[in-house]
Design a protein around this motif. Sequence first.
Motif, mmCIF file in Angstrom:
data_model
loop_
_atom_site.group_PDB
_atom_site.id
_atom_site.type_symbol
_atom_site.label_atom_id
_atom_site.label_comp_id
_atom_site.label_asym_id
_atom_site.label_seq_id
_atom_site.Cartn_x
_atom_site.Cartn_y
_atom_site.Cartn_z
ATOM 1 N N GLN A 117 26.267 52.810 46.659
ATOM 2 C CA GLN A 117 25.185 52.878 45.882
ATOM 3 C C GLN A 117 24.118 53.995 46.316
ATOM 4 N N GLN A 153 21.105 55.663 47.223
ATOM 5 C CA GLN A 153 20.030 55.639 48.212
ATOM 6 C C GLN A 153 18.836 56.699 47.864
ATOM 7 N N VAL A 198 15.075 58.028 49.299
ATOM 8 C CA VAL A 198 14.471 58.346 50.817
ATOM 9 C C VAL A 198 12.987 58.670 50.300
ATOM 10 N N SER A 210 20.601 60.279 47.771
ATOM 11 C CA SER A 210 21.983 60.764 48.234
ATOM 12 C C SER A 210 22.832 61.205 47.080
ATOM 13 N N GLY A 264 19.451 52.852 42.127
ATOM 14 C CA GLY A 264 19.557 52.903 43.602
ATOM 15 C C GLY A 264 19.001 51.510 44.369
ATOM 16 N N SER A 265 19.444 51.453 45.599
ATOM 17 C CA SER A 265 18.750 50.367 46.194
ATOM 18 C C SER A 265 17.380 50.940 46.611
ATOM 19 N N TRP A 266 16.430 49.971 47.199
ATOM 20 C CA TRP A 266 15.065 50.305 47.411
ATOM 21 C C TRP A 266 15.231 51.016 48.826
ATOM 22 N N GLY A 267 14.491 52.073 49.145
ATOM 23 C CA GLY A 267 14.286 52.708 50.459
ATOM 24 C C GLY A 267 13.120 51.736 51.311
ATOM 25 N N GLN A 268 12.848 52.459 52.353
ATOM 26 C CA GLN A 268 11.803 51.925 53.163
ATOM 27 C C GLN A 268 10.446 52.154 52.790
ATOM 28 N N ASN A 301 12.644 55.248 42.302
ATOM 29 C CA ASN A 301 13.934 54.711 41.976
ATOM 30 C C ASN A 301 14.110 55.105 40.644
ATOM 31 N N TYR A 345 7.536 53.895 46.646
ATOM 32 C CA TYR A 345 8.787 53.837 46.699
ATOM 33 C C TYR A 345 9.167 54.738 45.240
#
Length: 118
Positions: free
Chosen positions: A1, A3, A5, A25, A106-110, A96, A94
């Motif tokens: 998936q 990602q 950043v 990514s 994507g997945s949620w980053g920090q 996305n 964030y």
Amino acid sequence: QVQFVEFGGGLVQPGGSLRLSCAASGSVIRYYAMGWYRQAPGNQRELVATITIGGSTNYVDSVKGRFAISRDNAKNTVYLRMNSLKPEDTAVYYCNAPLSSGDYVGSWGQGTQVTVSS
């Protein structure tokens, strides 16, 4: 998936500026509309700004005229320029890629913390 950043946050005084960056990514950003989101303590995540593949932008009313979203497909990066920052802009930010289905690419980053305080 995929990602994402995020980076570029920090502590800034009211009226100050920051530029956030979002990298992915894989070279995927060029294929999607992108969005910046933020979440303050005790609040739900909210959409702040979007940019289409063609470069059209949209903003939540509270940041119009102060924030600017942009994209550099060659660098696979999306930016959020934030000017005239206010304490109420304090949040984790964030990025996305939103889909019409309501899901995200994507997945949620920090995220990256932005704190506006004197």
